[in-house]
Design a protein around this motif. Structure first.
Motif, PDB file in Angstrom:
ATOM      1  N   LEU A 234       0.840  -1.198   0.000  1.00 45.67           N
ATOM      2  CA  LEU A 234       0.000   0.000   0.000  1.00 45.67           C
ATOM      3  C   LEU A 234       0.878   1.252   0.000  1.00 45.67           C
ATOM      4  CD1 LEU A 234      -2.642  -1.077   2.708  1.00 45.67           C
ATOM      5  CD2 LEU A 234      -2.778  -1.371   0.221  1.00 45.67           C
ATOM      6  N   PRO A 235       0.964   1.959  -1.143  1.00 41.50           N
ATOM      7  CA  PRO A 235       1.816   3.148  -1.236  1.00 41.50           C
ATOM      8  C   PRO A 235       1.280   4.316  -0.407  1.00 41.50           C
ATOM      9  CG  PRO A 235       1.187   2.306  -3.413  1.00 41.50           C
ATOM     10  CD  PRO A 235       0.311   1.641  -2.409  1.00 41.50           C
TER      11      PRO A 235
ATOM     12  N   HIS B  36       1.574   2.894  -7.478  1.00 37.86           N
ATOM     13  CA  HIS B  36       2.072   1.510  -7.345  1.00 37.86           C
ATOM     14  C   HIS B  36       3.565   1.383  -7.655  1.00 37.86           C
ATOM     15  CE1 HIS B  36       1.135   1.742 -11.669  1.00 37.86           C
ATOM     16  NE2 HIS B  36       2.029   0.777 -11.832  1.00 37.86           N
ATOM     17  N   ARG B  37       4.123   2.356  -8.391  1.00 40.18           N
ATOM     18  CA  ARG B  37       5.548   2.281  -8.748  1.00 40.18           C
ATOM     19  C   ARG B  37       6.468   2.431  -7.545  1.00 40.18           C
ATOM     20  NH1 ARG B  37       5.527   6.715 -13.409  1.00 40.18           N
ATOM     21  NH2 ARG B  37       3.918   7.567 -12.054  1.00 40.18           N
ATOM     22  N   LEU B  38       5.923   2.946  -6.442  1.00 42.50           N
ATOM     23  CA  LEU B  38       6.728   3.125  -5.226  1.00 42.50           C
ATOM     24  C   LEU B  38       7.397   1.815  -4.801  1.00 42.50           C
ATOM     25  CD1 LEU B  38       7.336   5.254  -2.853  1.00 42.50           C
ATOM     26  CD2 LEU B  38       5.602   3.975  -1.601  1.00 42.50           C
ATOM     27  N   PHE B  39       6.728   0.696  -5.073  1.00 42.16           N
ATOM     28  CA  PHE B  39       7.228  -0.607  -4.630  1.00 42.16           C
ATOM     29  C   PHE B  39       7.852  -1.427  -5.764  1.00 42.16           C
ATOM     30  CE2 PHE B  39       4.211   0.294  -1.122  1.00 42.16           C
ATOM     31  CZ  PHE B  39       5.048   0.038  -0.038  1.00 42.16           C
ATOM     32  N   ASP B  40       8.257  -0.775  -6.844  1.00 44.15           N
ATOM     33  CA  ASP B  40       8.850  -1.509  -7.985  1.00 44.15           C
ATOM     34  C   ASP B  40       9.983  -2.442  -7.560  1.00 44.15           C
ATOM     35  OD1 ASP B  40       7.132  -0.536  -9.867  1.00 44.15           O
ATOM     36  OD2 ASP B  40       8.569   0.781 -10.871  1.00 44.15           O
ATOM     37  N   LYS B  41      10.869  -1.961  -6.693  1.00 40.39           N
ATOM     38  CA  LYS B  41      12.037  -2.761  -6.277  1.00 40.39           C
ATOM     39  C   LYS B  41      11.630  -3.956  -5.420  1.00 40.39           C
ATOM     40  CE  LYS B  41      15.560  -0.226  -7.889  1.00 40.39           C
ATOM     41  NZ  LYS B  41      16.359  -0.709  -9.010  1.00 40.39           N
ATOM     42  N   GLN B  42      10.528  -3.817  -4.702  1.00 38.02           N
ATOM     43  CA  GLN B  42      10.038  -4.946  -3.895  1.00 38.02           C
ATOM     44  C   GLN B  42       9.362  -5.981  -4.802  1.00 38.02           C
ATOM     45  OE1 GLN B  42       9.885  -1.590  -2.579  1.00 38.02           O
ATOM     46  NE2 GLN B  42      11.679  -2.387  -1.535  1.00 38.02           N
ATOM     47  N   ILE B  43       8.573  -5.482  -5.744  1.00 36.90           N
ATOM     48  CA  ILE B  43       7.851  -6.385  -6.629  1.00 36.90           C
ATOM     49  C   ILE B  43       8.819  -7.170  -7.513  1.00 36.90           C
ATOM     50  CG2 ILE B  43       6.298  -6.374  -8.639  1.00 36.90           C
ATOM     51  CD1 ILE B  43       4.680  -4.278  -6.890  1.00 36.90           C
ATOM     52  N   GLU B  44       9.827  -6.487  -7.991  1.00 39.61           N
ATOM     53  CA  GLU B  44      10.892  -7.121  -8.778  1.00 39.61           C
ATOM     54  C   GLU B  44      11.518  -8.279  -8.000  1.00 39.61           C
ATOM     55  OE1 GLU B  44      14.732  -4.903  -9.898  1.00 39.61           O
ATOM     56  OE2 GLU B  44      13.100  -3.750 -10.827  1.00 39.61           O
ATOM     57  N   TYR B  45      11.759  -8.043  -6.719  1.00 42.23           N
ATOM     58  CA  TYR B  45      12.443  -9.027  -5.873  1.00 42.23           C
ATOM     59  C   TYR B  45      11.530 -10.203  -5.492  1.00 42.23           C
ATOM     60  CZ  TYR B  45      15.104 -11.009  -1.989  1.00 42.23           C
ATOM     61  OH  TYR B  45      15.790 -11.868  -1.163  1.00 42.23           O
ATOM     62  N   PHE B  46      10.262  -9.901  -5.181  1.00 37.23           N
ATOM     63  CA  PHE B  46       9.355 -10.947  -4.684  1.00 37.23           C
ATOM     64  C   PHE B  46       8.559 -11.640  -5.785  1.00 37.23           C
ATOM     65  CE2 PHE B  46       9.992  -8.416  -0.779  1.00 37.23           C
ATOM     66  CZ  PHE B  46      10.465  -9.441   0.035  1.00 37.23           C
ATOM     67  N   GLU B  47       8.787 -11.222  -7.016  1.00 36.50           N
ATOM     68  CA  GLU B  47       8.095 -11.842  -8.150  1.00 36.50           C
ATOM     69  C   GLU B  47       8.303 -13.361  -8.131  1.00 36.50           C
ATOM     70  OE1 GLU B  47       8.694 -12.099 -12.987  1.00 36.50           O
ATOM     71  OE2 GLU B  47       9.659 -10.481 -11.889  1.00 36.50           O
TER      72      GLU B  47
END
Length: 273
Positions: free
Chosen positions: A33-34, A40-51
């Motif tokens: 939740l940004p 939603h782009r705020l968490f790009d680095k997290q999403i990249e990692y947890f994909e």
């Protein structure tokens, strides 16, 4: 972000856009939740990692970015109810809310309404919703922020808005990109910010317990100068004994300043719940 599927959720005030990747309905879901005015782009680095590791869900909060047009006729509890509707729509039963700033407040409102549904809660540069942490002056100011944002010169707002929330080039550039969604639409930006602060103050004034009955973790940047975040987190940790991790050198958007460290903390937290 390619693996995330964009979806919508209809509300009485407008359509919320969110992105999800559901691998296994029995597994924990990271619900990102940004914060206010971020998307939603705020968490790009997290999403990249947890994909591919966990179920993932992230939204553009009501009235933000893609979730527009939207009527400003909702409060913090409406946001929590809509979030619950989205989780039901996606059949998510073990949500771990990872809320940055305003996202952390939405998470606490969710915990108040649905005390037994959260599998975990992680606050990133957010603060407690309980009334006793804030002063009467702070509440008064929170309700009167819209004109400040409406009349502030846009170029200065863009500068202070980006440099004030992050210490890294990546974090600042990202915030700038997210703010540029409202370039030429400062009135909308001011409405989003002003309304967000107002519903936050109103939720605090309700004087509800906002108790977290699930495992929780507090994360805060040592250079977080947004409001009184550092003071609030010290008090929150002292009063509740919820573990608090300081992110050295990070600003208010510490997940963009020190993504590797934040990702590791999220991973360890989820592994232990």
């Amino acid at each position: 972000m390619d693996f995330l599927k964009e979806n919508t959720y209809q509300t009485s005030c407008g359509t919320i856009h969110y992105w999800s990747s559901i691998l296994n309905l029995d597994a924990n879901a990271l619900v990102f939740l940004p914060g206010l005015t971020a998307d939603h782009r705020l968490f790009d680095k997290q999403i990249e990692y947890f994909e591919g590791k966990y179920n993932i869900l992230i939204w553009d909060a009501p009235a933000h970015a893609s979730s527009w047009p939207f009527q400003f006729d909702f409060d913090l509890f409406d946001k929590a109810k809509w979030l619950n509707g989205i989780l039901k729509q996606e059949k998510i039963i073990k949500p771990v809310i990872v809320g940055q700033s305003m996202g952390g407040y939405v998470g606490q409102a969710y915990a108040q309404l649905y005390p037994n549904q959260l599998a975990g809660f992680i606050s990133i540069d957010s603060a407690p919703l309980q009334r006793n942490y804030v002063t009467a002056v702070e509440l008064w100011l929170l309700k009167r922020m819209e004109p400040v944002y409406a009349h502030y010169p846009w170029k200065l707002l863009l500068k202070s808005g980006t440099e004030g929330v992050a210490t890294s080039d990546y974090g600042r550039n990202l915030m700038r990109e997210m703010m540029l969604v409202y370039d030429g639409a400062q009135k909308r930006y001011a409405q989003i910010a002003g309304h967000g602060f107002r519903i936050l103050a109103e939720a605090m004034e309700k004087n509800l317990p906002y108790e977290l009955k699930c495992p929780a973790l507090l994360i805060c940047g040592t250079q977080d100068h947004a409001g009184s975040c550092i003071r609030y987190n010290k008090a929150w940790h002292r009063n509740t004994k919820i573990p608090l991790v300081w992110i050295k050198g990070a600003g208010h958007n510490s997940n963009t300043d020190k993504p590797e460290q934040i990702n590791r903390l999220i991973e360890e937290f989820v592994a232990n719940i």
